[in-house]
Design a protein around this motif. Structure first.
Motif, mmCIF file in Angstrom:
data_model
loop_
_atom_site.group_PDB
_atom_site.id
_atom_site.type_symbol
_atom_site.label_atom_id
_atom_site.label_comp_id
_atom_site.label_asym_id
_atom_site.label_seq_id
_atom_site.Cartn_x
_atom_site.Cartn_y
_atom_site.Cartn_z
ATOM 1 N N ARG A 13 0.814 -1.220 0.000
ATOM 2 C CA ARG A 13 0.000 0.000 0.000
ATOM 3 C C ARG A 13 0.843 1.263 0.000
ATOM 4 O O ARG A 13 2.029 1.269 0.332
ATOM 5 N N ALA A 15 0.088 5.145 1.649
ATOM 6 C CA ALA A 15 -0.890 5.736 2.567
ATOM 7 C C ALA A 15 -0.578 7.211 2.827
ATOM 8 O O ALA A 15 -0.116 7.573 3.903
ATOM 9 N N SER A 17 -0.877 11.218 3.645
ATOM 10 C CA SER A 17 -1.702 12.137 4.422
ATOM 11 C C SER A 17 -1.997 13.333 3.517
ATOM 12 O O SER A 17 -1.061 13.927 2.984
ATOM 13 N N GLU A 49 -4.866 8.954 4.580
ATOM 14 C CA GLU A 49 -4.797 9.064 6.038
ATOM 15 C C GLU A 49 -5.219 10.471 6.456
ATOM 16 O O GLU A 49 -4.385 11.351 6.673
ATOM 17 N N TYR A 185 -2.650 7.995 15.023
ATOM 18 C CA TYR A 185 -2.068 7.404 13.811
ATOM 19 C C TYR A 185 -1.590 5.966 14.026
ATOM 20 O O TYR A 185 -1.893 5.071 13.249
ATOM 21 N N VAL A 189 -3.248 2.974 11.743
ATOM 22 C CA VAL A 189 -2.441 2.327 10.714
ATOM 23 C C VAL A 189 -2.411 0.801 10.924
ATOM 24 O O VAL A 189 -2.519 0.017 9.972
ATOM 25 N N ARG A 203 7.470 2.142 3.176
ATOM 26 C CA ARG A 203 7.277 3.572 3.447
ATOM 27 C C ARG A 203 8.616 4.190 3.785
ATOM 28 O O ARG A 203 9.631 3.491 3.895
#
Ligand code: GLU
Length: 305
Positions: A13, A15, A17, A49, A185, A189, A203
């Protein structure tokens, strides 16, 4: 050393913000997350997010930038702001297991306590952990809304990262629900990755130190711990994390300078040593050439022209 795990069909993924436009470092991380997922036959999901710091229009621009790179994701984009029931349930479960407590500390109080000599770096000092009911009532009367913290039973936790190997990091009494009522968060997550079947988390390596906490939380909730790959960040000429003030660093900035989205992908590909300067590239070509063992381990220094 092998840094792939090919026998699975889970999901990876990206993700973001939606607090602003993605810069080239963020786009590079997205490309890497896609490459790690697709090269291991995983689905690739995008999750917005948006529990805080939402800038109007940012999400649409972020998704359009990913599309412009040719980065295709599966399923519908998921928004954290629409999933609060899942986070509430997870906090309730931890509460029922006696693994939460109310914390009334302000940011400043925590900072003061943690800057004391001998305080463990970066960890919550535990001020509210063992308040008596009377002390808690007194705090409540002061009108300050509490955050909910995890009552951690471990101080350290070890995760395995495809790039960093075994990494042991501090687990402290992390915040599960902020004192404005929003899920934190670290909790969101963990809940989302498990609920979405995400078993590979790629990430920026600024989040490496958060991974042990998150894995520990997953463990407490009985959720599977994903495979991690924390990838190098993009830095500016001074060696600081790339930021929008560094110049033409977003897709829109690059296009304004005359680049095409394919040129932007080319710049990212060169930084990953997957293409030569000026060579036309596509996501598929990068996938064909992808070999995670050859991924540069140093940060990418980008100086916008
Ligand atoms: N939303 C986070 C960010 O944009 C990333 C979180 C994650 O990948 O776990 O920095």
């Amino acid at each position: 050393m092998s840094i792939s795990d090919e026998d699975v069909a889970g999901a990876g993924r990206f993700a973001p913000s939606p607090s602003g436009d993605l810069h080239l470092g963020n786009l590079r991380t997205a490309v890497l997350a896609w490459l790690f997922a697709r090269s291991t036959n995983r689905r690739f999901l995008v999750r917005v997010e948006d529990l805080d710091r939402v800038r109007p229009g940012a999400e649409q621009r972020q998704l359009a930038d990913l599309e412009a790179l040719g980065l295709v994701w599966d399923d519908r984009v998921v928004h954290q702001s629409r999933r609060t029931r899942l986070y509430d349930e997870a906090i309730d479960r931890l509460h029922d297991a006696g693994l939460t407590y109310e914390c009334y500390c302000t940011r400043r109080e925590i900072l003061e306590a943690t800057s004391a000599p001998h305080a463990p770096a970066g960890a919550y000092p535990g001020t509210c952990r063992d308040l008596t009911e009377a002390q808690r009532a007194e705090k409540r009367e002061s009108g300050r809304a509490p955050a909910i913290r995890l009552r951690a039973t471990e101080e350290w936790y070890t995760i395995h990262d495809l790039l960093h190997g075994d990494f042991t990091g501090i687990v402290d009494d992390l915040v599960l629900r902020r004192n404005d009522g929003k899920p934190a968060y670290n909790l969101a997550v963990v809940v989302d990755d498990a609920a979405q079947g995400i078993d590979q988390v790629v990430r920026g390596d600024d989040l490496l130190t958060s991974a042990p906490r998150q894995a520990y939380l997953a463990h407490l909730l009985g959720l599977p711990v994903p495979v991690y790959a924390h990838v190098p960040l993009a830095l500016n000429a001074e060696g600081k994390r790339l930021a929008k003030r560094d110049g033409a660093v977003t897709m829109a900035d690059r296009i304004a300078l005359g680049d095409t989205p394919a040129d932007v992908l080319g710049t990212i590909a060169v930084s990953l040593r997957l293409a030569d300067p000026g060579e036309p590239v596509s996501m598929q070509l990068l996938l064909d050439r992808w070999n995670p063992v050859r991924l540069p381990r140093d940060p990418w220094v980008f100086v916008p022209s």
